[in-house]
Write an enzyme that holds these catalytic residues in place. Structure first.
Site, short mmCIF file in Angstrom:
data_model
loop_
_atom_site.label_atom_id
_atom_site.label_comp_id
_atom_site.label_asym_id
_atom_site.label_seq_id
_atom_site.Cartn_x
_atom_site.Cartn_y
_atom_site.Cartn_z
N ASN A 8 1.06 -1.09 -0.15
CA ASN A 8 -0.14 0.06 0.27
C ASN A 8 0.95 1.33 -0.09
O ASN A 8 1.77 1.45 0.84
CB ASN A 8 -0.95 0.49 0.98
N ASP A 146 -9.32 0.00 -5.25
CA ASP A 146 -10.45 0.36 -3.75
C ASP A 146 -12.07 0.72 -4.30
O ASP A 146 -13.10 0.37 -3.80
CB ASP A 146 -9.64 1.57 -3.55
N ASN A 209 -9.47 8.21 9.19
CA ASN A 209 -9.15 10.08 8.68
C ASN A 209 -9.57 9.52 7.37
O ASN A 209 -9.64 10.82 7.09
CB ASN A 209 -6.99 10.15 8.55
N GLY A 210 -9.80 9.03 6.50
CA GLY A 210 -10.30 9.30 5.43
C GLY A 210 -12.04 8.44 5.74
O GLY A 210 -11.18 6.94 6.81
N ASP A 281 -6.80 14.60 14.10
CA ASP A 281 -6.94 12.99 14.62
C ASP A 281 -7.73 13.74 15.90
O ASP A 281 -8.25 13.87 16.75
CB ASP A 281 -5.40 13.06 15.78
N PHE A 282 -9.01 12.75 15.25
CA PHE A 282 -9.79 12.26 16.91
C PHE A 282 -9.21 12.08 17.98
O PHE A 282 -10.95 12.39 19.17
CB PHE A 282 -10.97 10.97 16.08
N GLU A 332 -12.79 1.83 15.12
CA GLU A 332 -12.19 0.33 15.81
C GLU A 332 -11.74 0.75 17.77
O GLU A 332 -12.37 -0.44 18.25
CB GLU A 332 -11.05 -0.58 15.33
N ASN A 333 -11.67 1.75 17.47
CA ASN A 333 -11.05 2.36 18.45
C ASN A 333 -11.78 3.27 19.37
O ASN A 333 -11.21 3.87 20.39
CB ASN A 333 -9.27 2.92 18.70
N GLU A 380 -7.26 -5.03 4.55
CA GLU A 380 -6.63 -4.90 3.10
C GLU A 380 -6.07 -5.57 3.15
O GLU A 380 -6.04 -6.29 1.79
CB GLU A 380 -6.62 -3.39 3.17
#
EC number: 2.7.2.1
Length: 397
Positions: A8, A146, A209-210, A281-282, A332-333, A380
């Protein structure tokens, strides 16, 4: 048993894994970051060893050479010919590529032809493909798109309400992205729920982030939030997501921005970063929200509200939803994001068990609910390796 590498390539990074197939065991994985800078970082882990080096890596070609060197130096492989296939994630395949395919010169040209649709992603993907083809000429190179999973979206869902000839002549339409991830988690959810994928109506939320939401019916994508480019749909880390198109000429004609400045703003200065004024960043947003920062709280409400809008629309279009999936870094987090989303979906019969959610269990809905809410870690790289495996089998046979 043979070895397949999944690649990737990002604009300044190269993520890699090698699998032994068909057993799907991870032999080695790693990430090369900050390519093009004097302090690039090479990370690699295998067995019980971890390697981290800081060094100058001028371009992706050098990065690949260093990677292959390190694999031999640390005896992860003894001979480059042990790698029988290399799979490359490609962001945008346009309408030309409806599935993964063996890379030829014509395929490379086809990817180059749609580079303008994914200017941040496709150029790096192409460099990765060319470099590996040169350095591993005996390995089968496979492009995994994708966009391919979304080629099953029906015309009424992928067309924009523009003059039809813009689609006919210039292929302007919704393409969708994160297809490899959405496809993987849908299949994994069917395994977890012990139900045939063909019988399930799934809504998958790839939140990183996307970010994108995908409606999956009988294992096929029927709609998704991203569009002609990865900038459409949900607000994201630095991307605006979908906005009123006439804002663009207003910014140019009335406020004096250049078109390049607007494009940069919408892709790199907007979304979570733009609204919060804090970070893309969340994790930073959640900390600030917990401290009472009003714009961080606003950002969380906007993001989760937009996710729920898509979920509601897709559940309606499919006349139901059997499983709601959360995947990728945020999905996921972040128990908070999952909680805020599911709280707004009680009308669909969606619940979120607090204990299960905070623990990160795979199924976080209450046991007796019809709609199963799941956390499914995406993989992926494994999907890419599986696609390559199909082609290496054909080539060998």
């Amino acid at each position: 048993m043979h070895k397949i590498m999944a690649i990737n390539a990002g604009s300044s990074s190269l993520k890699f894994q090698i699998f032994t197939m068909p057993g799907e065991e991870v032999l080695v994985k790693g990430l090369i970051e900050r390519i093009g800078l004097p302090d690039a970082i090479f990370n690699m882990s295998f067995q019980n060893e971890k390697i981290k080096e800081t060094r100058a890596i001028n371009n992706h070609g050098e990065a690949v050479e260093i990677l292959l060197e390190q694999l031999k130096t640390h005896q992860v492989i003894n001979d480059l010919n042990e790698i029988t296939g290399v799979g490359h994630r490609v962001a945008h395949g346009g309408e030309a590529f409806v599935s993964s395919c063996i890379v030829t010169d014509d395929v490379v040209k086809g990817i180059e032809d749609v580079t303008s649709l994914a200017p941040l992603h496709n150029p790096a993907n192409i460099i990765g493909i060319k470099t590996f083809r040169e350095l591993l000429p005996n390995a089968v190179s496979v492009a995994v798109f994708d966009t391919a999973f979304h080629q099953t979206i029906p015309e009424e869902n992928f067309l924009y309400a523009l003059p039809y000839e813009l689609y006919e002549k210039h292929h302007i339409r919704k393409y969708g992205f994160h297809g490899t991830s959405h496809k993987y988690v849908a299949g994994k959810a069917a395994e977890v729920l012990k139900k045939p994928l063909e019988k399930l109506k799934i809504i998958s939320c790839h939140l990183g982030n996307g970010a994108s939401v995908c409606a999956i019916e009988a294992g096929k994508s029927v709609n998704t939030s991203m569009g002609f480019t990865p900038n459409a749909g949900l607000m994201m880390g630095t991307r605006s997501g979908t906005i009123d198109a006439t804002i663009i000429p207003y910014l140019v004609d009335e406020l004096g921005y250049s078109l390049d400045e607007v494009t940069h703003m919408m892709s790199s200065e907007s979304g979570v970063l733009g609204v919060s004024g804090i970070s893309s960043d969340f994790r930073d947003i959640e900390i600030a929200a917990n401290e009472g920062n009003s714009r961080a709280l606003l950002t969380l409400r906007m993001f989760t509200g937009q996710i729920c809008n898509y979920i509601g629309a897709y559940a309606s279009a499919m006349n139901g939803c059997d499983a709601l999936l959360f995947t990728a870094g945020v999905g996921e987090n972040s128990p908070l994001i999952r909680k805020m989303v599911t709280e707004q979906l009680s009308y669909l019969g969606v619940t979120c068990n607090v204990t299960k959610n905070n623990a990160g269990d795979m199924i976080i809905s209450n046991d007796d609910e019809a709609v199963k809410v799941c956390i499914i870690p995406t993989n992926e790289e494994l999907m890419i390796a599986r696609d390559v495996e199909k082609y290496t089998k054909q080539t060998i046979s």
